[in-house]
Design an enzyme around this catalytic site. Structure first.
Site, PDB file in Angstrom:
ATOM      1  N   ARG A  51      37.073  48.035  29.473  1.00 20.34           N
ATOM      2  CA  ARG A  51      37.115  46.759  28.734  1.00 20.34           C
ATOM      3  C   ARG A  51      35.739  46.105  28.687  1.00 20.34           C
ATOM      4  NH1 ARG A  51      42.182  43.706  31.395  1.00 20.34           N
ATOM      5  NH2 ARG A  51      40.738  41.965  31.172  1.00 20.34           N
ATOM      6  N   ARG A 102      35.216  34.911  35.310  1.00 22.29           N
ATOM      7  CA  ARG A 102      36.685  34.968  35.278  1.00 22.29           C
ATOM      8  C   ARG A 102      37.280  34.462  36.590  1.00 22.29           C
ATOM      9  NH1 ARG A 102      37.347  40.982  33.338  1.00 22.29           N
ATOM     10  NH2 ARG A 102      39.535  40.758  33.898  1.00 22.29           N
ATOM     11  N   ARG A 115      37.727  49.979  36.903  1.00 24.52           N
ATOM     12  CA  ARG A 115      38.953  50.169  36.098  1.00 24.52           C
ATOM     13  C   ARG A 115      38.668  50.879  34.773  1.00 24.52           C
ATOM     14  NH1 ARG A 115      42.427  45.033  34.763  1.00 24.52           N
ATOM     15  NH2 ARG A 115      40.418  44.189  34.130  1.00 24.52           N
ATOM     16  N   LYS A 143      48.022  42.780  38.819  1.00 27.04           N
ATOM     17  CA  LYS A 143      49.228  42.300  38.125  1.00 27.04           C
ATOM     18  C   LYS A 143      49.734  43.333  37.106  1.00 27.04           C
ATOM     19  CE  LYS A 143      47.070  38.736  36.438  1.00 27.04           C
ATOM     20  NZ  LYS A 143      45.706  38.997  36.947  1.00 27.04           N
ATOM     21  N   ARG A 178      48.646  30.589  32.530  1.00 18.45           N
ATOM     22  CA  ARG A 178      47.349  30.528  33.207  1.00 18.45           C
ATOM     23  C   ARG A 178      46.852  29.106  33.371  1.00 18.45           C
ATOM     24  NH1 ARG A 178      45.587  35.965  31.875  1.00 18.45           N
ATOM     25  NH2 ARG A 178      43.626  36.438  32.881  1.00 18.45           N
TER      26      ARG A 178
HETATM   27  P1  AP5 Z   1      44.975  45.644  37.222  1.00 20.97           P
HETATM   28  O1  AP5 Z   1      46.396  45.938  37.517  1.00 20.97           O
HETATM   29  O2  AP5 Z   1      44.434  46.110  35.908  1.00 20.97           O
HETATM   30  O3  AP5 Z   1      44.676  44.098  37.458  1.00 20.97           O
HETATM   31  P2  AP5 Z   1      45.175  42.814  36.656  1.00 20.97           P
HETATM   32  O4  AP5 Z   1      45.537  41.791  37.686  1.00 20.97           O
HETATM   33  O5  AP5 Z   1      46.214  43.177  35.649  1.00 20.97           O
HETATM   34  O6  AP5 Z   1      43.807  42.449  35.999  1.00 20.97           O
HETATM   35  P3  AP5 Z   1      43.378  41.960  34.535  1.00 20.97           P
HETATM   36  O7  AP5 Z   1      41.880  42.114  34.435  1.00 20.97           O
HETATM   37  O8  AP5 Z   1      44.193  42.625  33.485  1.00 20.97           O
HETATM   38  O9  AP5 Z   1      43.704  40.493  34.649  1.00 20.97           O
HETATM   39  P4  AP5 Z   1      43.025  39.370  33.947  1.00 20.97           P
HETATM   40  O10 AP5 Z   1      43.933  38.324  34.408  1.00 20.97           O
HETATM   41  O11 AP5 Z   1      41.604  39.079  34.148  1.00 20.97           O
HETATM   42  O12 AP5 Z   1      42.949  39.883  32.425  1.00 20.97           O
HETATM   43  P5  AP5 Z   1      43.925  39.725  31.208  1.00 20.97           P
HETATM   44  O13 AP5 Z   1      43.973  41.009  30.482  1.00 20.97           O
HETATM   45  O14 AP5 Z   1      45.202  39.078  31.599  1.00 20.97           O
HETATM   46  O15 AP5 Z   1      44.089  46.260  38.419  1.00 20.97           O
HETATM   47  C1  AP5 Z   1      42.677  46.280  38.343  1.00 20.97           C
HETATM   48  C2  AP5 Z   1      42.134  47.628  38.862  1.00 20.97           C
HETATM   49  O16 AP5 Z   1      42.414  47.725  40.267  1.00 20.97           O
HETATM   50  C3  AP5 Z   1      42.808  48.852  38.211  1.00 20.97           C
HETATM   51  O17 AP5 Z   1      41.838  49.841  37.985  1.00 20.97           O
HETATM   52  C4  AP5 Z   1      43.847  49.335  39.259  1.00 20.97           C
HETATM   53  O18 AP5 Z   1      43.970  50.742  39.225  1.00 20.97           O
HETATM   54  C5  AP5 Z   1      43.219  48.863  40.571  1.00 20.97           C
HETATM   55  N1  AP5 Z   1      44.239  48.407  41.522  1.00 20.97           N
HETATM   56  C6  AP5 Z   1      45.363  47.673  41.250  1.00 20.97           C
HETATM   57  N2  AP5 Z   1      46.045  47.406  42.392  1.00 20.97           N
HETATM   58  C7  AP5 Z   1      45.315  47.969  43.407  1.00 20.97           C
HETATM   59  C8  AP5 Z   1      45.502  48.041  44.830  1.00 20.97           C
HETATM   60  N3  AP5 Z   1      46.574  47.466  45.438  1.00 20.97           N
HETATM   61  N4  AP5 Z   1      44.554  48.673  45.551  1.00 20.97           N
HETATM   62  C9  AP5 Z   1      43.466  49.256  44.955  1.00 20.97           C
HETATM   63  N5  AP5 Z   1      43.260  49.241  43.616  1.00 20.97           N
HETATM   64  C10 AP5 Z   1      44.163  48.592  42.849  1.00 20.97           C
HETATM   65  O19 AP5 Z   1      43.113  38.658  30.348  1.00 20.97           O
HETATM   66  C11 AP5 Z   1      41.860  38.962  29.757  1.00 20.97           C
HETATM   67  C12 AP5 Z   1      41.331  37.723  29.042  1.00 20.97           C
HETATM   68  O20 AP5 Z   1      42.267  37.321  28.007  1.00 20.97           O
HETATM   69  C13 AP5 Z   1      41.196  36.473  29.943  1.00 20.97           C
HETATM   70  O21 AP5 Z   1      39.951  36.444  30.614  1.00 20.97           O
HETATM   71  C14 AP5 Z   1      41.330  35.348  28.890  1.00 20.97           C
HETATM   72  O22 AP5 Z   1      40.131  35.186  28.152  1.00 20.97           O
HETATM   73  C15 AP5 Z   1      42.376  35.903  27.921  1.00 20.97           C
HETATM   74  N6  AP5 Z   1      43.740  35.513  28.304  1.00 20.97           N
HETATM   75  C16 AP5 Z   1      44.765  36.345  28.689  1.00 20.97           C
HETATM   76  N7  AP5 Z   1      45.882  35.643  28.941  1.00 20.97           N
HETATM   77  C17 AP5 Z   1      45.577  34.333  28.727  1.00 20.97           C
HETATM   78  C18 AP5 Z   1      46.308  33.118  28.855  1.00 20.97           C
HETATM   79  N8  AP5 Z   1      47.589  33.112  29.277  1.00 20.97           N
HETATM   80  N9  AP5 Z   1      45.670  31.962  28.562  1.00 20.97           N
HETATM   81  C19 AP5 Z   1      44.386  31.944  28.124  1.00 20.97           C
HETATM   82  N10 AP5 Z   1      43.629  33.053  27.999  1.00 20.97           N
HETATM   83  C20 AP5 Z   1      44.218  34.248  28.303  1.00 20.97           C
END
Ligand code: AP5
Length: 217
Positions: free
Chosen positions: A161, A172, A127, A13, A88
């Protein structure tokens, strides 16, 4: 245009939101990034969020809704935004609809970047990001052009991270299936859900997203 990107942790994403931000001039609103900034600042919200994030659980709806509500008042998102990692839960989705309605706006699209669980551990544990500008990389799938040097800013320090460990990834994913996957029927019911295959290469996923965005003008 207001767009939600849905999908599992590590599904791509953030990678895609950054690319669409450059091509469509839409601001990426990542609640994960906002919460990590709060943790780094040592604020009260950051202290409350840290343990929950490290455990792979969701921060309370109340906190993230308040963060987004405040952010939507800023002028740079008056014409549109890409919500990345928000909503979420169904409660967050309902709150987003209400926040946008209060501003006379609406959500145009929700796009699921669909990636099965078996891809996720490798994506997340590989990552890393540039410590200076935050550009994202992967040990296998997205290496910098020159090893050890950030393509975007030339920085040479990189970070991983604390929640990108195998044990936390499993938690997760469980959280995603229990609390976030119900958003798919929520948006399907509203007729705003589209799906792209997130297992393809990064550039191919971007093209699929571009096709959808081009289709709605
Ligand atoms: P990347 O693009 O970084 O993936 P992402 O979907 O953005 O993953 P996140 O880990 O950021 O999502 P998340 O939802 O767990 O964490 P968030 O920060 O929102 O891609 C991942 C890797 O794969 C990268 O290295 C990239 O290069 C590679 N890649 C990408 N696309 C690819 C492809 N097509 N092919 C091959 N490789 C690829 O949240 C973290 C924490 O914050 C949560 O666990 C929660 O505790 C809290 N939080 C955040 N938002 C909320 C909310 N709305 N409500 C409650 N808690 C929340």
């Amino acid at each position: 245009m207001y767009l939600v990107l849905l999908g599992p942790p590590g599904g791509g994403k953030g990678t895609q939101a950054k690319r669409l931000q450059e091509t469509h001039g839409l601001v990426q609103l990542s609640t994960g990034d906002m919460l990590r900034a709060a943790v780094a600042s040592g604020s009260d919200v950051g202290r409350r969020a840290k343990a929950v994030m490290d455990a792979g659980q969701l921060v309370s709806d109340e906190i993230v809704i308040a963060i987004i509500d405040e952010r939507l008042d800023q002028p740079d998102v008056a014409k549109g935004a890409i919500f990345d990692g928000f909503p979420r839960t169904v409660a967050q989705a309902e709150a987003l609809d209400a926040m946008l309605a209060r501003k006379g706006k609406k959500l145009d699209l929700a796009i699921e970047v669909r990636v099965p669980d078996e891809f996720i551990v490798e994506r997340i544990t590989g990552r890393y990001t540039c410590a200076k500008c935050g550009a994202g990389y992967h040990d296998t799938f997205q290496k910098p052009k020159v090893e050890g040097t950030c393509d975007s800013c030339g920085g040479s320090e990189f970070v991983r991270r604390p929640d990108d460990r195998v044990e936390t990834v499993t938690k997760r994913l469980e959280t995603y299936h229990a609390q976030t996957a119900p958003l798919l029927p929520y948006y399907e019911g509203k007729g705003t859900l589209k799906v792209v295959d997130g297992t393809r290469e990064i550039a191919q996923v971007t093209r699929a997203l571009e096709d959808i965005l081009g289709g709605i003008g």
